[in-house]
Structures are given as C-alpha cells and as structure tokens.
Motif scaffolding. Structure first.
Motif, PDB file in Angstrom:
ATOM      1  N   ALA A  65      19.009  33.308 -43.197  1.00 41.28           N
ATOM      2  CA  ALA A  65      19.211  34.063 -41.956  1.00 41.28           C
ATOM      3  C   ALA A  65      18.010  33.912 -41.026  1.00 41.28           C
ATOM      4  O   ALA A  65      18.179  33.731 -39.817  1.00 41.28           O
ATOM      5  CB  ALA A  65      19.458  35.533 -42.266  1.00 41.28           C
ATOM      6  N   LEU A  66      16.805  33.983 -41.579  1.00 40.00           N
ATOM      7  CA  LEU A  66      15.607  33.796 -40.750  1.00 40.00           C
ATOM      8  C   LEU A  66      15.546  32.387 -40.168  1.00 40.00           C
ATOM      9  O   LEU A  66      15.214  32.208 -38.989  1.00 40.00           O
ATOM     10  CB  LEU A  66      14.342  34.094 -41.555  1.00 40.00           C
ATOM     11  N   LEU A  67      15.887  31.394 -40.972  1.00 46.79           N
ATOM     12  CA  LEU A  67      15.918  30.015 -40.484  1.00 46.79           C
ATOM     13  C   LEU A  67      16.954  29.855 -39.375  1.00 46.79           C
ATOM     14  O   LEU A  67      16.684  29.228 -38.344  1.00 46.79           O
ATOM     15  CB  LEU A  67      16.217  29.053 -41.636  1.00 46.79           C
ATOM     16  N   ALA A  68      18.127  30.444 -39.561  1.00 52.38           N
ATOM     17  CA  ALA A  68      19.192  30.357 -38.548  1.00 52.38           C
ATOM     18  C   ALA A  68      18.760  31.034 -37.253  1.00 52.38           C
ATOM     19  O   ALA A  68      18.959  30.490 -36.164  1.00 52.38           O
ATOM     20  CB  ALA A  68      20.473  30.986 -39.082  1.00 52.38           C
ATOM     21  N   ALA A  69      18.156  32.216 -37.351  1.00 56.56           N
ATOM     22  CA  ALA A  69      17.734  32.946 -36.150  1.00 56.56           C
ATOM     23  C   ALA A  69      16.613  32.207 -35.423  1.00 56.56           C
ATOM     24  O   ALA A  69      16.605  32.145 -34.181  1.00 56.56           O
ATOM     25  CB  ALA A  69      17.299  34.360 -36.514  1.00 56.56           C
ATOM     26  N   LEU A  70      15.674  31.645 -36.166  1.00 57.42           N
ATOM     27  CA  LEU A  70      14.587  30.888 -35.547  1.00 57.42           C
ATOM     28  C   LEU A  70      15.121  29.637 -34.856  1.00 57.42           C
ATOM     29  O   LEU A  70      14.765  29.342 -33.707  1.00 57.42           O
ATOM     30  CB  LEU A  70      13.544  30.509 -36.598  1.00 57.42           C
ATOM     31  N   THR A  71      15.981  28.911 -35.532  1.00 56.07           N
ATOM     32  CA  THR A  71      16.599  27.726 -34.944  1.00 56.07           C
ATOM     33  C   THR A  71      17.394  28.104 -33.702  1.00 56.07           C
ATOM     34  O   THR A  71      17.325  27.434 -32.665  1.00 56.07           O
ATOM     35  CB  THR A  71      17.531  27.043 -35.966  1.00 56.07           C
ATOM     36  N   SER A  72      18.132  29.196 -33.800  1.00 60.61           N
ATOM     37  CA  SER A  72      18.919  29.681 -32.681  1.00 60.61           C
ATOM     38  C   SER A  72      18.035  29.994 -31.480  1.00 60.61           C
ATOM     39  O   SER A  72      18.354  29.623 -30.345  1.00 60.61           O
ATOM     40  CB  SER A  72      19.690  30.941 -33.102  1.00 60.61           C
ATOM     41  N   GLN A  73      16.907  30.643 -31.724  1.00 61.02           N
ATOM     42  CA  GLN A  73      16.042  31.031 -30.613  1.00 61.02           C
ATOM     43  C   GLN A  73      15.410  29.818 -29.949  1.00 61.02           C
ATOM     44  O   GLN A  73      15.244  29.796 -28.732  1.00 61.02           O
ATOM     45  CB  GLN A  73      14.963  32.012 -31.084  1.00 61.02           C
ATOM     46  N   VAL A  74      15.102  28.795 -30.716  1.00 57.03           N
ATOM     47  CA  VAL A  74      14.581  27.557 -30.129  1.00 57.03           C
ATOM     48  C   VAL A  74      15.636  26.914 -29.234  1.00 57.03           C
ATOM     49  O   VAL A  74      15.346  26.479 -28.109  1.00 57.03           O
ATOM     50  CB  VAL A  74      14.120  26.574 -31.236  1.00 57.03           C
ATOM     51  N   LEU A  75      16.874  26.875 -29.699  1.00 58.95           N
ATOM     52  CA  LEU A  75      17.958  26.317 -28.885  1.00 58.95           C
ATOM     53  C   LEU A  75      18.213  27.159 -27.646  1.00 58.95           C
ATOM     54  O   LEU A  75      18.456  26.621 -26.560  1.00 58.95           O
ATOM     55  CB  LEU A  75      19.236  26.199 -29.718  1.00 58.95           C
ATOM     56  N   ILE A  76      18.165  28.472 -27.793  1.00 62.06           N
ATOM     57  CA  ILE A  76      18.366  29.366 -26.653  1.00 62.06           C
ATOM     58  C   ILE A  76      17.276  29.134 -25.609  1.00 62.06           C
ATOM     59  O   ILE A  76      17.549  29.099 -24.402  1.00 62.06           O
ATOM     60  CB  ILE A  76      18.416  30.838 -27.115  1.00 62.06           C
ATOM     61  N   ALA A  77      16.039  28.965 -26.061  1.00 58.94           N
ATOM     62  CA  ALA A  77      14.938  28.708 -25.135  1.00 58.94           C
ATOM     63  C   ALA A  77      15.142  27.403 -24.372  1.00 58.94           C
ATOM     64  O   ALA A  77      14.763  27.299 -23.201  1.00 58.94           O
ATOM     65  CB  ALA A  77      13.614  28.691 -25.889  1.00 58.94           C
ATOM     66  N   SER A  78      15.767  26.433 -25.014  1.00 59.99           N
ATOM     67  CA  SER A  78      15.997  25.147 -24.356  1.00 59.99           C
ATOM     68  C   SER A  78      17.084  25.224 -23.284  1.00 59.99           C
ATOM     69  O   SER A  78      17.157  24.357 -22.419  1.00 59.99           O
ATOM     70  CB  SER A  78      16.353  24.074 -25.385  1.00 59.99           C
ATOM     71  N   ALA A  79      17.926  26.235 -23.364  1.00 59.48           N
ATOM     72  CA  ALA A  79      18.997  26.421 -22.366  1.00 59.48           C
ATOM     73  C   ALA A  79      18.978  27.876 -21.895  1.00 59.48           C
ATOM     74  O   ALA A  79      20.000  28.552 -21.886  1.00 59.48           O
ATOM     75  CB  ALA A  79      20.340  26.058 -22.970  1.00 59.48           C
ATOM     76  N   TRP A  80      17.811  28.353 -21.541  1.00 62.72           N
ATOM     77  CA  TRP A  80      17.580  29.772 -21.279  1.00 62.72           C
ATOM     78  C   TRP A  80      18.550  30.361 -20.247  1.00 62.72           C
ATOM     79  O   TRP A  80      19.079  31.447 -20.440  1.00 62.72           O
ATOM     80  CB  TRP A  80      16.144  30.001 -20.842  1.00 62.72           C
ATOM     81  N   GLU A  81      18.787  29.690 -19.148  1.00 60.76           N
ATOM     82  CA  GLU A  81      19.642  30.238 -18.090  1.00 60.76           C
ATOM     83  C   GLU A  81      21.052  30.541 -18.577  1.00 60.76           C
ATOM     84  O   GLU A  81      21.660  31.517 -18.168  1.00 60.76           O
ATOM     85  CB  GLU A  81      19.701  29.278 -16.896  1.00 60.76           C
ATOM     86  N   GLN A  82      21.565  29.715 -19.455  1.00 59.00           N
ATOM     87  CA  GLN A  82      22.931  29.884 -19.927  1.00 59.00           C
ATOM     88  C   GLN A  82      23.030  30.686 -21.218  1.00 59.00           C
ATOM     89  O   GLN A  82      24.059  31.271 -21.495  1.00 59.00           O
ATOM     90  CB  GLN A  82      23.586  28.520 -20.143  1.00 59.00           C
ATOM     91  N   ALA A  83      21.971  30.706 -22.006  1.00 59.49           N
ATOM     92  CA  ALA A  83      22.086  31.250 -23.361  1.00 59.49           C
ATOM     93  C   ALA A  83      21.157  32.428 -23.648  1.00 59.49           C
ATOM     94  O   ALA A  83      21.066  32.863 -24.785  1.00 59.49           O
ATOM     95  CB  ALA A  83      21.805  30.130 -24.360  1.00 59.49           C
ATOM     96  N   ARG A  84      20.502  32.967 -22.634  1.00 60.63           N
ATOM     97  CA  ARG A  84      19.468  33.985 -22.872  1.00 60.63           C
ATOM     98  C   ARG A  84      19.971  35.238 -23.579  1.00 60.63           C
ATOM     99  O   ARG A  84      19.219  35.884 -24.284  1.00 60.63           O
ATOM    100  CB  ARG A  84      18.774  34.351 -21.570  1.00 60.63           C
TER     101      ARG A  84
END
Length: 112
Positions: A65-84
């Motif tokens: 779960a921690l790995l998934a959330a960390l990975t998710s947050q990195v991806l969200i940061a890469s598309a911040w406007e759409q995924a914040r």
C-alpha cells in the motif's frame, strides 16, 4: 467494516489511475505515447494487488500500500493539473497504513 471501506477506496483509487492510461495528458493521447500510460496502469495494478492482499488478510499488505501510494503521488505530480485531487486518497491511505504499522496490535476493524 472499515477493512471493507479501505478495500473499496483502494479499488476505486486504482480504477481512477486507469484514466491515466486512456485519457490525454498534457495534450498527448496515451495510445500514441504509451510509456506514461503504462506507469498509470502499473500503479492501478499495485492498488488492486494491495486491495487483494488486504481482503485476504495477508501480513505485508501495508508495505504494498505504501509503495502504491508513493508511486501514485509521483504520477500525480507529473500530471498535477489533471490529477491533483488524487492526493487526498493517497494521504488517507498513507495515514491508515502508518497508524497500523505503529500500533502494536491491529485495531478490531483490521483483525481477522
């Protein structure tokens, strides 16, 4: 009961990550530029795996779960406007996991 709510949150958040695989990001269609889409799909699979491990009462679901959330947050940061807004479920997931990791005995709602 709370175990099933967390299970639903993990599945729902993982399903939303599939949008990164299918939807355009920054003006590019993911079907053309597959590399970012693959990352979003892999993160979705991580959330699905976490949900499965949680519901099967596997011991180490928290680390996935921690790995998934960390990975998710990195991806969200890469598309911040759409995924914040995906940051909110990530924070909830991380807080629940950290609370469970630092409690000597799991609360009643997470016991077998």
């Amino acid at each position: 009961m709370l175990r099933y709510l967390l299970f639903a949150l993990l599945l729902l958040h993982g399903a939303f990550h599939l949008a990164g695989f299918f939807a355009p990001v920054a003006g590019r269609v993911m079907a053309i530029d597959r590399a970012p889409g693959i990352y979003w799909a892999a993160c979705s699979a991580l959330f699905g795996l976490t949900a499965l491990l949680l519901i099967l009462h596997e011991k180490h679901w928290t680390w996935v779960a921690l790995l998934a959330a960390l990975t998710s947050q990195v991806l969200i940061a890469s598309a911040w406007e759409q995924a914040r807004f995906g940051t909110v479920p990530n924070i909830v997931i991380v807080l629940v996991v950290l609370a469970l990791l630092f409690v000597k005995e799991a609360p009643v709602m997470f016991r077998d």
